[in-house]
Design an enzyme around this catalytic site. Structure first.
Site, PDB file in Angstrom:
ATOM      1  N   ASN A 186       7.523  -6.857   3.144  1.00 31.88           N
ATOM      2  CA  ASN A 186       6.684  -5.849   2.503  1.00 31.88           C
ATOM      3  C   ASN A 186       7.602  -4.652   2.278  1.00 31.88           C
ATOM      4  OD1 ASN A 186       4.930  -3.917   1.618  1.00 31.88           O
ATOM      5  ND2 ASN A 186       3.411  -4.212   3.244  1.00 31.88           N
TER       6      ASN A 186
ATOM      7  N   ALA B 212       6.893   0.952  -1.252  1.00 32.20           N
ATOM      8  CA  ALA B 212       7.110   1.511  -2.589  1.00 32.20           C
ATOM      9  C   ALA B 212       8.420   1.048  -3.225  1.00 32.20           C
ATOM     10  CB  ALA B 212       7.075   3.033  -2.519  1.00 32.20           C
TER      11      ALA B 212
ATOM     12  N   PRO C 141       9.226   1.556   3.509  1.00 30.45           N
ATOM     13  CA  PRO C 141       8.830   2.941   3.776  1.00 30.45           C
ATOM     14  C   PRO C 141       7.327   3.135   3.925  1.00 30.45           C
ATOM     15  CG  PRO C 141       9.478   2.666   1.479  1.00 30.45           C
ATOM     16  CD  PRO C 141       9.868   1.397   2.197  1.00 30.45           C
ATOM     17  N   ASN C 142       7.021   4.038   4.830  1.00 26.04           N
ATOM     18  CA  ASN C 142       5.654   4.522   5.098  1.00 26.04           C
ATOM     19  C   ASN C 142       4.769   3.511   5.815  1.00 26.04           C
ATOM     20  OD1 ASN C 142       6.010   7.125   3.800  1.00 26.04           O
ATOM     21  ND2 ASN C 142       6.102   5.979   1.893  1.00 26.04           N
TER      22      ASN C 142
ATOM     23  N   HIS D  53       8.555  -1.472  -6.147  1.00 19.35           N
ATOM     24  CA  HIS D  53       8.349  -1.104  -7.546  1.00 19.35           C
ATOM     25  C   HIS D  53       9.552  -0.398  -8.163  1.00 19.35           C
ATOM     26  CE1 HIS D  53       4.385  -2.037  -6.121  1.00 19.35           C
ATOM     27  NE2 HIS D  53       4.349  -0.978  -5.344  1.00 19.35           N
TER      28      HIS D  53
ATOM     29  N   ASP E  58      18.540  -7.439  -5.684  1.00 17.03           N
ATOM     30  CA  ASP E  58      19.875  -8.055  -5.631  1.00 17.03           C
ATOM     31  C   ASP E  58      20.198  -8.580  -4.234  1.00 17.03           C
ATOM     32  OD1 ASP E  58      20.198  -7.466  -8.298  1.00 17.03           O
ATOM     33  OD2 ASP E  58      21.655  -5.847  -8.004  1.00 17.03           O
TER      34      ASP E  58
ATOM     35  N   TYR F 221      -5.516   0.973   3.096  1.00 14.47           N
ATOM     36  CA  TYR F 221      -4.739   0.080   3.954  1.00 14.47           C
ATOM     37  C   TYR F 221      -5.458  -0.343   5.234  1.00 14.47           C
ATOM     38  CZ  TYR F 221      -1.022   1.533   0.797  1.00 14.47           C
ATOM     39  OH  TYR F 221      -0.264   1.766  -0.325  1.00 14.47           O
TER      40      TYR F 221
ATOM     41  N   HIS G  72       1.921  -7.714   0.457  1.00 15.27           N
ATOM     42  CA  HIS G  72       1.361  -6.362   0.364  1.00 15.27           C
ATOM     43  C   HIS G  72      -0.037  -6.386   0.962  1.00 15.27           C
ATOM     44  CE1 HIS G  72       4.654  -5.166  -2.177  1.00 15.27           C
ATOM     45  NE2 HIS G  72       4.483  -6.294  -2.832  1.00 15.27           N
ATOM     46  N   LEU G  73      -0.334  -5.378   1.719  1.00 11.11           N
ATOM     47  CA  LEU G  73      -1.681  -5.282   2.306  1.00 11.11           C
ATOM     48  C   LEU G  73      -2.727  -5.124   1.211  1.00 11.11           C
ATOM     49  CD1 LEU G  73      -0.402  -2.774   4.908  1.00 11.11           C
ATOM     50  CD2 LEU G  73      -1.458  -4.932   5.569  1.00 11.11           C
ATOM     51  N   SER G  74      -2.415  -4.256   0.261  1.00 16.76           N
ATOM     52  CA  SER G  74      -3.363  -3.976  -0.822  1.00 16.76           C
ATOM     53  C   SER G  74      -3.075  -4.897  -2.009  1.00 16.76           C
ATOM     54  CB  SER G  74      -3.236  -2.509  -1.255  1.00 16.76           C
ATOM     55  OG  SER G  74      -1.939  -2.258  -1.773  1.00 16.76           O
TER      56      SER G  74
ATOM     57  N   ARG H  14       2.285   0.257  -9.837  1.00 14.64           N
ATOM     58  CA  ARG H  14       2.409  -0.725  -8.746  1.00 14.64           C
ATOM     59  C   ARG H  14       2.367  -2.166  -9.254  1.00 14.64           C
ATOM     60  NH1 ARG H  14       1.744   2.518  -4.089  1.00 14.64           N
ATOM     61  NH2 ARG H  14       0.422   4.305  -4.574  1.00 14.64           N
TER      62      ARG H  14
ATOM     63  N   ARG I 166      -4.363  -1.829  -8.573  1.00 11.64           N
ATOM     64  CA  ARG I 166      -4.120  -0.395  -8.330  1.00 11.64           C
ATOM     65  C   ARG I 166      -3.440   0.246  -9.542  1.00 11.64           C
ATOM     66  NH1 ARG I 166      -1.547   0.481  -2.623  1.00 11.64           N
ATOM     67  NH2 ARG I 166      -2.190   2.618  -3.125  1.00 11.64           N
TER      68      ARG I 166
ATOM     69  N   ARG J 169      -2.642   6.156   7.642  1.00 15.09           N
ATOM     70  CA  ARG J 169      -2.276   6.335   6.243  1.00 15.09           C
ATOM     71  C   ARG J 169      -3.362   5.769   5.323  1.00 15.09           C
ATOM     72  NH1 ARG J 169       2.225   2.667   3.080  1.00 15.09           N
ATOM     73  NH2 ARG J 169       2.124   3.819   1.123  1.00 15.09           N
TER      74      ARG J 169
ATOM     75  N   GLU K  50       6.795 -12.406  -0.303  1.00 11.25           N
ATOM     76  CA  GLU K  50       6.469 -10.983  -0.529  1.00 11.25           C
ATOM     77  C   GLU K  50       5.026 -10.746  -0.100  1.00 11.25           C
ATOM     78  OE1 GLU K  50       6.792  -9.960  -4.674  1.00 11.25           O
ATOM     79  OE2 GLU K  50       6.107  -7.896  -4.345  1.00 11.25           O
TER      80      GLU K  50
HETATM   81  C1  DQA Z   1       2.156  -1.731  -0.193  1.00  9.51           C
HETATM   82  C2  DQA Z   1       1.824  -1.430  -1.654  1.00  9.51           C
HETATM   83  C3  DQA Z   1       2.840  -0.482  -2.261  1.00  9.51           C
HETATM   84  O1  DQA Z   1       2.490  -0.182  -3.600  1.00  9.51           O
HETATM   85  C4  DQA Z   1       2.882   0.822  -1.482  1.00  9.51           C
HETATM   86  O2  DQA Z   1       3.883   1.671  -2.000  1.00  9.51           O
HETATM   87  C5  DQA Z   1       3.052   0.606  -0.017  1.00  9.51           C
HETATM   88  C6  DQA Z   1       2.285  -0.459   0.626  1.00  9.51           C
HETATM   89  C7  DQA Z   1       1.067  -2.596   0.479  1.00  9.51           C
HETATM   90  O3  DQA Z   1       1.342  -3.163   1.535  1.00  9.51           O
HETATM   91  O4  DQA Z   1      -0.059  -2.674  -0.032  1.00  9.51           O
HETATM   92  O5  DQA Z   1       3.735   1.355   0.656  1.00  9.51           O
HETATM   93  O6  DQA Z   1       3.377  -2.458  -0.143  1.00  9.51           O
END
Ligand code: DQA
Length: 146
Positions: free
Chosen positions: A73, A76, A9-10, A79, A86, A22, A99-101, A110, A106, A17, A97
């Site tokens: 990725n 959210a 998501p997002n 978390h 599963d 990011y 994550h950009l950040s 997270r 953070r 964003r 796995e």
């Molecule tokens: C994220 C980190 C997550 O905590 C956040 O909810 C995201 C982006 C990242 O790529 O840094 O949506 O997965």
């Protein structure tokens, strides 16, 4: 050899964003970066994004008999989602796995990931380049094909 790069998501909002967190790279830029890296490594890339938890679970299921590995990725859902944990456990494919950040630098909510215990590895805090590193990691990990 197919590799699924799955985004939660997002992540479709990247570019506009929270650029201070990011960066300005869009998801389309990340797809292009992955396509270039996949080509170099001899992978066929499948790239997807969804804002829905169940859809992400189904994309993971779909990888089971069709892909050699997953770059995930989960945004959210990382978390919160036992269902994604599963699903990854049930397909038993190597998953990196991403994550950009740097999720560990953070907010405390997270710091917990439901993905990490079922992932082969974790790359975070390296921005879009983390996706390319994840594909390289899978290339090292997977048996060579003829
Ligand atoms: C994220 C980190 C997550 O905590 C956040 O909810 C995201 C982006 C990242 O790529 O840094 O949506 O997965």
């Amino acid at each position: 050899m197919i590799i699924d790069v799955l985004n939660g998501p997002n992540l479709n909002m990247l570019g506009t964003r929270q650029p201070e967190v990011y960066g300005s790279t869009t998801l389309q830029d990340i797809e292009a970066l992955c396509a270039d890296k996949a080509k170099l490594l001899g992978f066929e890339l499948r790239f997807a994004q969804t804002n829905h938890e169940g859809a992400l679970v189904e994309l993971i299921h779909n990888a089971k008999d069709t892909a050699a590995g997953i770059v995930l990725n989960a945004g959210a859902y990382t978390h919160t989602s036992v269902a994604i944990h599963d699903a990854l456990a049930s397909v038993a494919l190597p998953c990196i796995e991403v994550h950009l950040s740097n999720i560990h630098a953070r907010e405390p909510f997270r710091h917990k990931s439901f993905v990490t215990p079922v992932a082969a590895g974790l790359i975070c805090g390296l921005g879009a380049q983390g996706y390319a590193f994840a594909l390289e990691a899978l290339a090292e990990m997977l048996p060579p094909t003829e």
